[in-house]
Structure formats: C-alpha cells, structure tokens
Scaffold this motif. Structure first.
Motif, mmCIF file in Angstrom:
data_model
loop_
_atom_site.group_PDB
_atom_site.id
_atom_site.type_symbol
_atom_site.label_atom_id
_atom_site.label_comp_id
_atom_site.label_asym_id
_atom_site.label_seq_id
_atom_site.Cartn_x
_atom_site.Cartn_y
_atom_site.Cartn_z
ATOM 1 N N SER A 66 0.828 -1.202 0.000
ATOM 2 C CA SER A 66 0.000 0.000 0.000
ATOM 3 C C SER A 66 0.865 1.256 0.000
ATOM 4 O O SER A 66 0.571 2.234 -0.691
ATOM 5 N N ILE A 67 1.965 1.235 0.776
ATOM 6 C CA ILE A 67 2.868 2.386 0.807
ATOM 7 C C ILE A 67 3.609 2.508 -0.517
ATOM 8 O O ILE A 67 3.770 3.604 -1.061
ATOM 9 N N GLU A 68 4.059 1.377 -1.049
ATOM 10 C CA GLU A 68 4.759 1.387 -2.333
ATOM 11 C C GLU A 68 3.890 2.012 -3.424
ATOM 12 O O GLU A 68 4.345 2.854 -4.199
ATOM 13 N N ASN A 69 2.638 1.611 -3.476
ATOM 14 C CA ASN A 69 1.740 2.119 -4.508
ATOM 15 C C ASN A 69 1.493 3.618 -4.323
ATOM 16 O O ASN A 69 1.450 4.381 -5.294
ATOM 17 N N ALA A 70 1.352 4.051 -3.072
ATOM 18 C CA ALA A 70 1.129 5.476 -2.804
ATOM 19 C C ALA A 70 2.355 6.304 -3.172
ATOM 20 O O ALA A 70 2.232 7.411 -3.714
ATOM 21 N N ILE A 71 3.558 5.788 -2.873
ATOM 22 C CA ILE A 71 4.786 6.485 -3.226
ATOM 23 C C ILE A 71 4.904 6.609 -4.746
ATOM 24 O O ILE A 71 5.297 7.640 -5.288
ATOM 25 N N PHE A 72 4.544 5.534 -5.447
ATOM 26 C CA PHE A 72 4.596 5.564 -6.908
ATOM 27 C C PHE A 72 3.694 6.665 -7.455
ATOM 28 O O PHE A 72 4.071 7.429 -8.341
ATOM 29 N N LYS A 73 2.493 6.779 -6.901
ATOM 30 C CA LYS A 73 1.558 7.804 -7.368
ATOM 31 C C LYS A 73 2.025 9.204 -6.984
ATOM 32 O O LYS A 73 1.769 10.170 -7.692
ATOM 33 N N LEU A 74 2.709 9.311 -5.845
ATOM 34 C CA LEU A 74 3.190 10.606 -5.369
ATOM 35 C C LEU A 74 4.240 11.179 -6.307
ATOM 36 O O LEU A 74 4.202 12.355 -6.657
ATOM 37 N N ASP A 75 5.177 10.356 -6.711
ATOM 38 C CA ASP A 75 6.302 10.867 -7.498
ATOM 39 C C ASP A 75 6.847 9.750 -8.369
ATOM 40 O O ASP A 75 7.815 9.093 -8.043
ATOM 41 N N ARG A 76 6.225 9.558 -9.508
ATOM 42 C CA ARG A 76 6.601 8.464 -10.396
ATOM 43 C C ARG A 76 8.058 8.572 -10.888
ATOM 44 O O ARG A 76 8.784 7.576 -10.864
ATOM 45 N N PRO A 77 8.538 9.769 -11.326
ATOM 46 C CA PRO A 77 9.945 9.854 -11.760
ATOM 47 C C PRO A 77 10.920 9.487 -10.644
ATOM 48 O O PRO A 77 11.927 8.829 -10.878
ATOM 49 N N TRP A 78 10.636 9.933 -9.404
ATOM 50 C CA TRP A 78 11.498 9.613 -8.265
ATOM 51 C C TRP A 78 11.556 8.112 -8.045
ATOM 52 O O TRP A 78 12.620 7.541 -7.812
ATOM 53 N N TRP A 79 10.399 7.443 -8.128
ATOM 54 C CA TRP A 79 10.322 5.997 -7.926
ATOM 55 C C TRP A 79 11.101 5.254 -9.006
ATOM 56 O O TRP A 79 11.869 4.332 -8.730
ATOM 57 N N LYS A 80 10.923 5.664 -10.273
ATOM 58 C CA LYS A 80 11.638 5.011 -11.370
ATOM 59 C C LYS A 80 13.144 5.213 -11.224
ATOM 60 O O LYS A 80 13.931 4.325 -11.524
#
Length: 199
Positions: free
Chosen positions: A150-164
């Motif tokens: 759930s946290i991983e998915n929220a982080i991805f939505k928060l800042d996709r370039p940062w996650w990638k």
C-alpha cells in the motif's frame, strides 16, 4: 587523516541531522523523523496531547518525534551539535517482534505524513521501509506485506519519476533495497502502473 565534519559524517539521506541555518523552522519545511534526542520538548504540550512513545521494541522514536513536531508546528534549529550517539557498536538482531514493531512504527509515521500532507516525510518512510526489508531479508507476514504494498503504490503515485529513479539508477544500497522489494513478488503492483516497454 582528518576527522570528518558533521556534515561529512552523514550520508545524504541523513543530511537533515545538520542544520545549515539557525532559527525558528516550521516542521512542514523540515519533515525529518530521526534525531529526536537533539531537541528539548514542552512537557505540558506532550501531556496535554497524550504524546508518548508507542510500546514498540524497534522504531518507537520516530512516531513520538513526528507527533510532537506536528503538534508544535515549529521548532528552534541550532547549528551547534547538541547530541552525539554511537552507531554500529553492537550487533543488530531482528526478532519477529522487533520486525513487527518496526513495520508498525513505519506505518504510524506514514499515516501521520499522509494525514498532514508531508510529502518529503513520505520519502523518508519509504527509505526506512526498504532498509528494514533488507535487514530482515524480506521476511514478512501477509499483513506486513500488504502494508508495504500500500505504501509502495502510494509512493509511486506521489512521485513516479522519483520511484523510477530509485529502481533503475546506480546501485546504491537504497536502490538495491527497492529492487529487493520489486523482486519479492511485489512487482505486480509496480508493473500495473508502468507502461510496457516497446522494442
């Protein structure tokens, strides 16, 4: 060799231990959850708002610290080093209880960050999460795994370039830990939100 300066002694992700300027600082500008021992607290504020350390055997400090800082709203930042502590002076063993408590503490801070719209703090939470997964070699209960997802998915939505960037950039420990999560069977959540590459 010369002793490192305090700013050199901390890796970049812990740079917030050191203040570059002195004065009153809003916590919304700071958004760091480590180093609670560097501060003096208003005891009445803590008692009136029932801010205490949760009964965890691991990661009990950040939930207390973040709650106190959110309640205070601002604090006085001093450039002078106020507290020193030892690290890596004893072996770090992770029992099932410590692992469970660490994940719960991370989740507590995550909920505070979400509730108060503290996006920088969310990134620190992710950092802690992947570090704990590294230390515990990916051992998680189903409930803990769902929390991570759930946290991983929220982080991805928060800042996709940062996650990638974390997943694909150079092999720092943090990046490797994020990849560890990716290969722990959690990649489905990531791939669901990532367009397939075309060749």
């Amino acid at each position: 060799p010369e002793e490192p300066t305090p700013s050199q002694a901390y890796p970049p992700r812990y740079a917030a231990y050191i203040f570059q300027r002195e004065g009153v600082m809003p916590f919304a500008e700071y958004q760091f959850d480590y180093g609670f021992t560097q501060y003096l607290y208003d005891r009445k504020m803590l008692l009136d708002n029932k801010i205490t350390f949760p009964p965890y055997s691991r990661f009990q400090d950040p939930p207390f610290f973040v709650r106190a800082m959110i309640q205070a709203g601002k604090f006085y930042a001093a450039k002078r080093i106020a507290y020193a502590h030892r690290i890596d002076y004893k072996s770090n063993t992770w029992s099932d209880e410590k692992r469970s408590h660490a994940f719960q503490g991370v989740h507590d801070v995550w909920q505070l960050a979400v509730r108060h719209k503290l996006d920088t703090l969310k990134r620190y939470v992710w950092d802690h999460l992947v570090t704990f997964i590294w230390y515990t070699k990916g051992k998680m209960t189903p409930a803990e795994r769902e929390m991570v997802l759930s946290i991983e998915n929220a982080i991805f939505k928060l800042d996709r370039p940062w996650w990638k960037n974390i997943i694909y950039k150079r092999r720092t420990r943090l990046n490797s830990n994020a990849r560890l999560i990716y290969f722990l069977g959690m990649k489905k959540e990531y791939e669901k939100n990532t367009p397939a590459k075309t060749i």
